[in-house]
Each structure stands twice: as structure tokens, then as C-alpha cells.
Design a protein around this motif. Structure first.
Motif, PDB file in Angstrom:
ATOM      1  N   THR A 200       0.815  -1.225   0.000  1.00  0.00           N
ATOM      2  CA  THR A 200       0.000   0.000   0.000  1.00  0.00           C
ATOM      3  C   THR A 200       0.847   1.273   0.000  1.00  0.00           C
ATOM      4  OG1 THR A 200      -1.813   1.157   1.152  1.00  0.00           O
ATOM      5  CG2 THR A 200      -0.157   0.112   2.540  1.00  0.00           C
ATOM      6  N   ASP A 201       0.311   2.330  -0.600  1.00  0.00           N
ATOM      7  CA  ASP A 201       0.858   3.673  -0.385  1.00  0.00           C
ATOM      8  C   ASP A 201       0.630   4.010   1.091  1.00  0.00           C
ATOM      9  OD1 ASP A 201       1.277   4.055  -3.146  1.00  0.00           O
ATOM     10  OD2 ASP A 201       0.205   5.960  -3.241  1.00  0.00           O
ATOM     11  N   GLY A 202       1.505   4.789   1.717  1.00  0.00           N
ATOM     12  CA  GLY A 202       1.263   5.291   3.065  1.00  0.00           C
ATOM     13  C   GLY A 202       0.313   6.479   2.965  1.00  0.00           C
ATOM     14  N   VAL A 203       0.750   7.524   2.287  1.00  0.00           N
ATOM     15  CA  VAL A 203      -0.113   8.648   1.920  1.00  0.00           C
ATOM     16  C   VAL A 203      -0.431   8.444   0.437  1.00  0.00           C
ATOM     17  CG1 VAL A 203      -0.278  11.153   1.639  1.00  0.00           C
ATOM     18  CG2 VAL A 203       1.059  10.193   3.543  1.00  0.00           C
ATOM     19  N   PHE A 204      -1.703   8.377   0.079  1.00  0.00           N
ATOM     20  CA  PHE A 204      -2.044   8.161  -1.330  1.00  0.00           C
ATOM     21  C   PHE A 204      -1.689   9.406  -2.137  1.00  0.00           C
ATOM     22  CE2 PHE A 204      -3.869   4.578   0.620  1.00  0.00           C
ATOM     23  CZ  PHE A 204      -3.742   3.585  -0.342  1.00  0.00           C
ATOM     24  N   SER A 205      -0.905   9.181  -3.204  1.00  0.00           N
ATOM     25  CA  SER A 205      -0.178  10.284  -3.818  1.00  0.00           C
ATOM     26  C   SER A 205      -1.061  11.286  -4.553  1.00  0.00           C
ATOM     27  CB  SER A 205       0.890   9.745  -4.769  1.00  0.00           C
ATOM     28  OG  SER A 205       0.316   8.917  -5.762  1.00  0.00           O
ATOM     29  N   MET A 206      -2.215  10.856  -5.050  1.00  0.00           N
ATOM     30  CA  MET A 206      -3.065  11.771  -5.807  1.00  0.00           C
ATOM     31  C   MET A 206      -4.264  12.251  -4.993  1.00  0.00           C
ATOM     32  SD  MET A 206      -1.583  12.283  -8.612  1.00  0.00           S
ATOM     33  CE  MET A 206       0.114  11.796  -8.392  1.00  0.00           C
ATOM     34  N   ASP A 207      -4.472  11.691  -3.794  1.00  0.00           N
ATOM     35  CA  ASP A 207      -5.605  12.065  -2.954  1.00  0.00           C
ATOM     36  C   ASP A 207      -5.187  12.675  -1.618  1.00  0.00           C
ATOM     37  OD1 ASP A 207      -8.155  10.978  -4.367  1.00  0.00           O
ATOM     38  OD2 ASP A 207      -6.655   9.406  -4.583  1.00  0.00           O
ATOM     39  N   ASP A 209      -4.888  11.176   1.227  1.00  0.00           N
ATOM     40  CA  ASP A 209      -5.376  10.502   2.444  1.00  0.00           C
ATOM     41  C   ASP A 209      -4.373   9.452   2.918  1.00  0.00           C
ATOM     42  OD1 ASP A 209      -6.061   9.028   0.094  1.00  0.00           O
ATOM     43  OD2 ASP A 209      -7.491   7.830   1.243  1.00  0.00           O
ATOM     44  N   LEU A 210      -4.493   9.070   4.195  1.00  0.00           N
ATOM     45  CA  LEU A 210      -3.545   8.120   4.775  1.00  0.00           C
ATOM     46  C   LEU A 210      -4.104   6.697   4.703  1.00  0.00           C
ATOM     47  CD1 LEU A 210      -2.387   9.868   8.091  1.00  0.00           C
ATOM     48  CD2 LEU A 210      -1.680  10.302   5.748  1.00  0.00           C
ATOM     49  N   ALA A 211      -3.220   5.749   4.440  1.00  0.00           N
ATOM     50  CA  ALA A 211      -3.621   4.347   4.530  1.00  0.00           C
ATOM     51  C   ALA A 211      -3.902   4.024   5.998  1.00  0.00           C
ATOM     52  CB  ALA A 211      -2.501   3.456   4.009  1.00  0.00           C
ATOM     53  N   PRO A 212      -4.931   3.206   6.246  1.00  0.00           N
ATOM     54  CA  PRO A 212      -5.209   2.807   7.640  1.00  0.00           C
ATOM     55  C   PRO A 212      -4.203   1.741   8.071  1.00  0.00           C
ATOM     56  CG  PRO A 212      -6.779   1.785   6.125  1.00  0.00           C
ATOM     57  CD  PRO A 212      -5.874   2.627   5.280  1.00  0.00           C
ATOM     58  N   VAL A 213      -3.001   2.176   8.392  1.00  0.00           N
ATOM     59  CA  VAL A 213      -1.888   1.229   8.571  1.00  0.00           C
ATOM     60  C   VAL A 213      -2.118   0.291   9.761  1.00  0.00           C
ATOM     61  CG1 VAL A 213       0.600   0.985   8.867  1.00  0.00           C
ATOM     62  CG2 VAL A 213      -0.283   2.838   7.483  1.00  0.00           C
ATOM     63  N   ALA A 214      -2.698   0.813  10.854  1.00  0.00           N
ATOM     64  CA  ALA A 214      -2.907  -0.058  12.018  1.00  0.00           C
ATOM     65  C   ALA A 214      -3.867  -1.197  11.658  1.00  0.00           C
ATOM     66  CB  ALA A 214      -3.455   0.759  13.187  1.00  0.00           C
ATOM     67  N   ASP A 215      -4.928  -0.884  10.941  1.00  0.00           N
ATOM     68  CA  ASP A 215      -5.900  -1.917  10.541  1.00  0.00           C
ATOM     69  C   ASP A 215      -5.273  -2.885   9.539  1.00  0.00           C
ATOM     70  OD1 ASP A 215      -7.696  -0.610  12.138  1.00  0.00           O
ATOM     71  OD2 ASP A 215      -8.620   0.505  10.496  1.00  0.00           O
ATOM     72  N   LEU A 216      -4.484  -2.353   8.618  1.00  0.00           N
ATOM     73  CA  LEU A 216      -3.801  -3.227   7.651  1.00  0.00           C
ATOM     74  C   LEU A 216      -2.842  -4.168   8.374  1.00  0.00           C
ATOM     75  CD1 LEU A 216      -3.133  -0.650   4.798  1.00  0.00           C
ATOM     76  CD2 LEU A 216      -4.483  -2.748   4.587  1.00  0.00           C
ATOM     77  N   LEU A 217      -2.180  -3.635   9.395  1.00  0.00           N
ATOM     78  CA  LEU A 217      -1.239  -4.466  10.148  1.00  0.00           C
ATOM     79  C   LEU A 217      -1.980  -5.580  10.892  1.00  0.00           C
ATOM     80  CD1 LEU A 217       1.606  -5.055  11.171  1.00  0.00           C
ATOM     81  CD2 LEU A 217       1.202  -3.409  13.014  1.00  0.00           C
ATOM     82  N   ALA A 218      -3.126  -5.242  11.458  1.00  0.00           N
ATOM     83  CA  ALA A 218      -3.908  -6.268  12.170  1.00  0.00           C
ATOM     84  C   ALA A 218      -4.305  -7.386  11.200  1.00  0.00           C
ATOM     85  CB  ALA A 218      -5.149  -5.633  12.798  1.00  0.00           C
ATOM     86  N   ILE A 219      -4.683  -7.004   9.996  1.00  0.00           N
ATOM     87  CA  ILE A 219      -5.063  -7.999   8.982  1.00  0.00           C
ATOM     88  C   ILE A 219      -3.828  -8.814   8.575  1.00  0.00           C
ATOM     89  CG2 ILE A 219      -5.870  -8.270   6.593  1.00  0.00           C
ATOM     90  CD1 ILE A 219      -7.771  -5.917   7.107  1.00  0.00           C
ATOM     91  N   ALA A 220      -2.711  -8.114   8.383  1.00  0.00           N
ATOM     92  CA  ALA A 220      -1.475  -8.819   8.008  1.00  0.00           C
ATOM     93  C   ALA A 220      -1.098  -9.837   9.094  1.00  0.00           C
ATOM     94  CB  ALA A 220      -0.347  -7.815   7.794  1.00  0.00           C
ATOM     95  N   GLU A 221      -1.247  -9.437  10.351  1.00  0.00           N
ATOM     96  CA  GLU A 221      -0.909 -10.350  11.456  1.00  0.00           C
ATOM     97  C   GLU A 221      -1.862 -11.540  11.501  1.00  0.00           C
ATOM     98  OE1 GLU A 221      -0.729  -7.608  14.733  1.00  0.00           O
ATOM     99  OE2 GLU A 221       1.449  -7.363  14.504  1.00  0.00           O
ATOM    100  N   ALA A 222      -3.141 -11.264  11.308  1.00  0.00           N
ATOM    101  CA  ALA A 222      -4.138 -12.344  11.374  1.00  0.00           C
ATOM    102  C   ALA A 222      -3.902 -13.386  10.294  1.00  0.00           C
ATOM    103  CB  ALA A 222      -5.541 -11.754  11.252  1.00  0.00           C
TER     104      ALA A 222
END
Ligand SMILES: *Cc1c(COP(=O)(O)O)cnc(C)c1O
Length: 424
Positions: A200-207, A209-222
Motif C-alpha cells: 500500500t501507499d502510506g499517503v495516497f499520492s493523488m488524494d 489521504d492516509l492508509a489505515p496502517v494499524a488496521d492493515l497491520l492487524a489484517i497482516a498479522e491475522a
């Protein structure tokens, strides 16, 4: 030998391709700057107010960094002469990598960083090498497969990295909407691949907005996936010390691969990948673009090191505070009737106009008023979402932002009226 008048297939194809781009208003034009990157830039003899660079902290033309570049060239010469693994790896690269790893050490255990010529190269290298970790499993016919989950609005360099990784490793690729993570979770739930990456982009380059990194990490861990975060627009900008999106969200995990670029807020050039030292060692061993590119001149690494110290220090902190003030003014004072104002809280502030014609027309009128804000069109953004991508720099004054707001309000009315009459 006379050949200049002989037509050949590639020329005819090139002409066709360019005609098609013209017909769909997608032809892009190079503009030559005649002064340094800053908030006022000379183009074709005119001084334009630029709201389009990614030089968020205003470091690209900073006296201390200009001096560091000269000092680096004195000390290390101008070229590295070879790739890192042959003889191009200088102590300047090494010092910078140690310091870059330090910026992420609270967020990634046993972090090690590697410096790259560009973010594009860093992304291609990281994704292909890290997807490639699963190739051994495939050969052993264990629990088949590699899966890559890629955010739909990711930057072109991530998209290309994913495509190349899929071609090299036969990984299956799945796109996800970063605002609808339940769907991503379900896709992963149903996936039996042994090796999985989420990109994922961290900050989406054309918009902006921030990636929901904490939620993505929880999914990655699961689901035992690796999470690759490309923070090209967050490094230098987010977090008290400018260390980026992991600092901003106070995230800590050793399954994150962090990528920061150094030609945007850092004002210089290059990029870095930072992750657990074992993963990084594999990048050195298997990352083909890293292995087969000439190392960036050490003088550049020396300059980036000076930039990193500015980013973290008082000056960087003051510049981020000023940027946040500009963003607050934008949200408080800009009023538009037809164009949608983004809720972005980063220096990237898109105004989505929709059609290529409307975006081009607005950009042209801004040019006539002395502003440089290009129209961003597909394939950089999705079809039908052509936009003005306005970016702030810490070198912009509050006055300059207020003047831009007034100009945009004026131009919106003009562009809106002319597009209405055209469509009738
Ligand atoms: C600009 C950008 C890159 C590419 O970085 P370069 O150093 O310019 O090659 C990668 N990812 C994102 C999100 C970007 O915006």
C-alpha cells in the motif's frame, strides 16, 4: 546510405499513438524550468507561483543542503563508479543507511535500511525480492502459492513492481480498496497461499489521504502476511520528527517493510527500504534492480544525511508546523460551489474536476493568472477523475495560500460556466 525519408512501422505506430493521445486530451507536455525548484519558478521566461512540487518542506533549494552537496562532491567525487556489490558502496551510503534505520527503529525491530537511487527502483526491488521469498515453497510443492494484495490507488511504481513480481514468481494478484478493509480481510481468509504480501501507499499520492496502517497491520498479522508501506509522501512530513507514517500512528511491528523516498520532502534524491535485517539481507542478495544498478553518487547520500538532520531538528519541526497551518487555512477558507474539496490533512490537496477538458481548462486559466498547477489525468488517476493536484510547501506563505484560494474561487466560476455551455 539514404534513409531519412523511408517510412517504417515503428514511426507509423508512434504517430498513431500520439494522435490517439491528442484526441483524448491525454497528451502530456514537458515544461522546462529555468530556476531551482521552489515556490516561485521561472518557466519560459515567466515567474510562476508553483503549487505542484513534492518539495513539501522547501528543502530542494536550501542553502545548507547546497553546501552539503558541494562538500560531498569535494570529499567523494561525483560518481560511484559501480554497483553497491562491486565497488560502489561508500561510507557515505553506509552512514546514511544507519541513520535512516534509526528513524524506524521504534517501529520495526532489528531494522536495517538500504539506500536506493529512486523510489521506483526501491519499490520494484522490494516487491520482487520479497515475493520471491515464496518461490522455494512453490518448488517444494508445499502449500502452493504466493499472493500479493495491492491497494487499487497505489502509485505506478508499486503497480509495476507487483506486475513484475507476478510475472517472475507466478504470484496471484488481488486488488483491494483501502477504505473497505473488511473485503480485504475476507479475501485473505479464503486464501491458502503460504506466502502473502499486502502492498500500500502510506499517503495516497493523488488524494492525500492516509492508509489505515494499524488496521492493515492487524489484517497482516491475522493472516501471516508481510505489509509493505510506500511512504513517499509521508516521510519528512508526518510525525513529530518527520519519521513518517509509522511514527504518526505509533505503530510497531517487524512484519512491516517501510519505504521512504528522499526526492520529495527530503528535497534531494533517492529512496530507502527499511525492514527486519534478515529481510533486508535477502534484498541485497536477490534484489536485481539493486544489484545491477550503479550506486547513487555518494555526494547525494552525504546531502540526504544533512537533509535528514534538518528534517528531525528544530527547523524541520517548525516547517511541519507551518505546513499544518497552511492546510488549516485551506480547509477553513476555501469555498467552492462545484468542485469537491478533499478532506486530506496532508500537503496534497486535490480538486477533482472530472473531465480531462475541465481539468485542462482550469490549469490553463491558473497559468494565465501566474500559477503552475498541472492537470492530472488518467492513467495517473482513475478515468473521470481528472484533477488539479495542489501541493503546499513550507516555503509558501499564508498570504500566498490565501491568494491561491481567491484565484481558485474566481476560476471555478469561469470553468464551470464554460463547461456547462459546451455540454448543452
Ligand atoms: C514519487 C513516488 C514514488 C517514486 O519515487 P521516486 O524516488 O520519485 O522514483 C514511489 N511511490 C510513490 C507513492 C510516489 O509518489
Amino acid at each position: 546510405m539514404k534513409s531519412s525519408t523511408t517510412p517504417f512501422t515503428a514511426l507509423a505506430l508512434a504517430q498513431q499513438q500520439l494522435d490517439a493521445l491528442d484526441a483524448s486530451l491525454l497528451r502530456r507536455r514537458l515544461k522546462q524550468t529555468q530556476s531551482a525548484c521552489d515556490v516561485e519558478v521561472k518557466v519560459a521566461g515567466r515567474l510562476l507561483k508553483a503549487f505542484c512540487s513534492n518539495d513539501y518542506l522547501g528543502f530542494a533549494n536550501h542553502p545548507r543542503l547546497i553546501a552539503a552537496m558541494a562538500e560531498g562532491a569535494e570529499r567523494y567525487g561525483v560518481g560511484s563508479g559501480a554497483s553497491h556489490l562491486i565497488s560502489g558502496h561508500s561510507v557515505a551510503h553506509d552512514l546514511l543507511e544507519t541513520e535512516l534505520a534509526r528513524t524506524q527503529q521504534k517501529h520495526i525491530d532489528d531494522a536495517r535500511a538500504l539506500f536506493f537511487c529512486t523510489g521506483y527502483l526501491a519499490n520494484i526491488t522490494a516487491i520482487t525480492a520479497l515475493a520471491g521469498l515464496g518461490v522455494g515453497l512453490q518448488a517444494a510443492k508445499q502449500n502452493a502459492g504466493i499472493s500479493i494484495y495491492s491497494a487499487k490507488l497505489n502509485h505506478a511504481s508499486l503497480i509495476d513492481g507487483v506486475k513484475l513480481a507476478a510475472a517472475q514468481t507466478k504470484a496471484s494478484v488481488h486488488l483491494f480498496d483501502h477504505t473497505k478493509l473488511a473485503a480485504l480481510n475476507e479475501m485473505l481468509q479464503a486464501d491458502s497461499a503460504a506466502h502473502k504480501l499486502i502492498v500500500t501507499d502510506g499517503v495516497f499520492s493523488m488524494d492525500g489521504d492516509l492508509a489505515p496502517v494499524a488496521d492493515l497491520l492487524a489484517i497482516a498479522e491475522a493472516h501471516d502476511a508481510l505489509l509493505i508501506v510506500d511512504d513517499a509522501h509521508g516521510f519528512g512530513v508526518l510525525g513529530k520528527y518527520g519519521h513518517g507514517i509509522l511514527e504518526h500512528f505509533q505503530i510497531q511491528s517487524n512484519r512491516i517493510v517501510y519505504i521512504g523516498t528522499l526526492g520529495k520532502a527530503a528535497g534531494v534524491s533517492g529512496a530507502f527500504v527499511c525492514a527486519h535485517k534478515l529481510l533486508m539481507e535477502c534484498l541485497i542478495q536477490k534484489g536485481r534492480p539493486y544489484i545491477y544498478s550503479t550506486a547513487t553518487p555518494p555526494a547525494i547520500a552525504h546531502t540526504v544525511l544533512a537533509s535528514l538532520h534538518l528534517i528531525e531538528g528544530e527547523e524541520g519541526q517548525a516547517r511541519r508546523a507551518h505546513l499544518n497551518q497552511l492546510i488549516a487555512i485551506w480547509h477553513q477558507e476555501l469555498q467552492l460551489d462545484h468542485w469537491q474539496i478533499s478532506s486530506s490533512m496532508t500537503p496534497i490537496q486535490p480538486l477533482v474536476l472530472g473531465s480531462n477538458a475541465a481539468a485542462l481548462s482550469a490549469s490553463k486559466q491558473l497559468d494565465e493568472a501566474g500559477y503552475w498547477i498541472p492537470a492530472i489525468r488518467p492513467p495517473t488517476v482513475p478515468e473521470g477523475s481528472a484533477r488539479l493536484r495542489i501541493t503546499f510547501s513550507a516555503n509558501h506563505s499564508t498570504q500566498a495560500v490565501r491568494e491561491l484560494i481567491a484565484e481558485l474561487q474566481k476560476i471555478e466560476a469561469l470553468v464551470y460556466i464554460s463547461s456547462e455551455t459546451k455540454s448543452v
